[in-house]
Enzyme design. Structure first.
Site, PDB file in Angstrom:
ATOM      1  N   LYS A  29       0.862  -1.185   0.000  1.00 10.22           N
ATOM      2  CA  LYS A  29       0.000   0.000   0.000  1.00 10.22           C
ATOM      3  C   LYS A  29       0.893   1.227   0.000  1.00 10.22           C
ATOM      4  CE  LYS A  29      -2.280   3.636   1.567  1.00 10.22           C
ATOM      5  NZ  LYS A  29      -1.794   4.861   2.253  1.00 10.22           N
ATOM      6  N   GLY A  32      -0.279   8.785   0.386  1.00  8.56           N
ATOM      7  CA  GLY A  32      -0.081   9.854   1.355  1.00  8.56           C
ATOM      8  C   GLY A  32       1.201  10.621   1.113  1.00  8.56           C
ATOM      9  N   GLY A  65      -3.702  11.343  -1.641  1.00  8.31           N
ATOM     10  CA  GLY A  65      -4.175  12.542  -0.953  1.00  8.31           C
ATOM     11  C   GLY A  65      -3.504  13.830  -1.382  1.00  8.31           C
ATOM     12  N   ASP A 182      -5.863   2.479   2.793  1.00  5.49           N
ATOM     13  CA  ASP A 182      -5.382   1.490   3.763  1.00  5.49           C
ATOM     14  C   ASP A 182      -6.368   0.326   3.866  1.00  5.49           C
ATOM     15  OD1 ASP A 182      -3.304   3.209   4.230  1.00  5.49           O
ATOM     16  OD2 ASP A 182      -3.876   3.733   6.276  1.00  5.49           O
ATOM     17  N   LYS A 241      -4.556   2.637  10.987  1.00  8.00           N
ATOM     18  CA  LYS A 241      -3.555   1.911  10.201  1.00  8.00           C
ATOM     19  C   LYS A 241      -3.256   0.553  10.832  1.00  8.00           C
ATOM     20  CE  LYS A 241      -0.662   4.593   8.203  1.00  8.00           C
ATOM     21  NZ  LYS A 241      -1.162   4.498   6.827  1.00  8.00           N
TER      22      LYS A 241
END
Length: 288
Positions: A29, A32, A65, A182, A241
């Site tokens: 993953k 961000g 993001g 996530d 997370k």
């Protein structure tokens, strides 16, 4: 000569880990703040390609993001967040879909392709991989995951491609949802029966003391998470997370790891060395 011997030694130490992960599925993953530095982004893509070359079946799930924020700002659309989730009205959802499925996804695919590997960029909408529904009317087009259909991902892996998946889902009526990356990575790893899931973040992992980067907790069994949350050691943005990691392990993934994407080649250090990096979340009885 000494430099060549050192390189050969490092490669020989990686051999048991290469054998361990040969033909195993690993989900990374990526998103961000770890995506903002171009050199670090290049390092992560190099890691992805190298791991694929030595036999790992890599799946890359990403958010975006910073790209979304920048585009919304350019379009003079104000962002609002509730408990870390972006309030996504239809206008914002159009931007999210455009950025994630378009710019961010295709840039990552292009970077992998430039390293002479095969990648295909898709979203959770393709093949209805991520079947979602509205999480909360107050959040607008924010989705919760109802089901993962991994068929298309398996097919791409079997055909030798690296699937690069943007975290956008949809429902049976064609409504499109912004899905937390996530959560998407965790659910996808579980559905694929992955060997490992790696969260590339902008923190070292879980720290005993938030002010001491040397207080990293290397391994957390899932049964200890609640106690660490109650003690305030797992707090703030680390709570969701770590909970995603725990959900992943409970679905049968052997381990999940939160690593610092600001460290060059962090994925290689984690997967192909004795040292490892970051914090592992593991099931009860897990042995290294």
């Amino acid at each position: 000569m000494s430099s060549a011997i050192e390189k050969a030694t490092i490669l020989s130490q990686a051999l048991p880990y290469i054998q361990k992960y040969d033909h195993k599925i690993v989900v990374i993953k990526y998103g961000g703040n770890a995506m903002e530095n171009e050199q670090l982004k290049q390092n992560v893509m190099q890691d992805v390609v190298l791991l694929t070359q030595v036999g790992v079946k890599l799946v890359l799930v990403h958010g975006g993001g910073p790209d979304i924020n920048a585009t919304l700002k350019q379009m003079h659309i104000e962002s609002h967040f509730v408990n870390g989730l972006r309030v996504t009205d239809p206008e914002t959802m159009n931007v999210v879909q455009m950025v994630l499925a378009g710019k961010t996804n295709k840039n990552l695919v292009n970077m992998i392709s430039m390293l002479h590997a095969k990648a295909v960029g898709i979203t959770g909408m393709d093949g209805h991989i991520i079947k979602a529904s509205q999480k909360d009317p107050a959040l607008g087009c924010v989705g919760q995951i109802d089901e993962i259909d991994p068929e298309l991902i398996f097919k791409l892996i079997d055909d030798g491609y690296i699937p690069v998946i943007a975290s956008v889902g949809c429902d049976a009526h064609g409504n499109v949802y912004n899905v937390n990356a996530d959560m998407a990575a965790s659910a996808i790893a579980g559905a694929l029966g992955a060997e490992n899931m790696i969260f590339v973040s902008n923190v070292p992992g879980v720290l005993k003391d938030q002010n001491d980067p040397h207080s990293l907790i290397r391994k957390i069994p899932v049964q200890e998470i609640d106690a660490l949350e109650e003690a305030g050691i797992i707090s703030g943005g680390m709570i969701p997370k770590v909970n995603c990691c725990a959900d992943c392990v409970r679905q049968g993934v052997k381990k999940t790891v939160i690593i610092d994407g600001r460290v060059p080649h962090a994925c290689l250090i984690e997967m192909l060395s004795d040292e490892g990096i970051g914090t592992m979340i593991v099931g009860e009885g897990y042995e290294l």
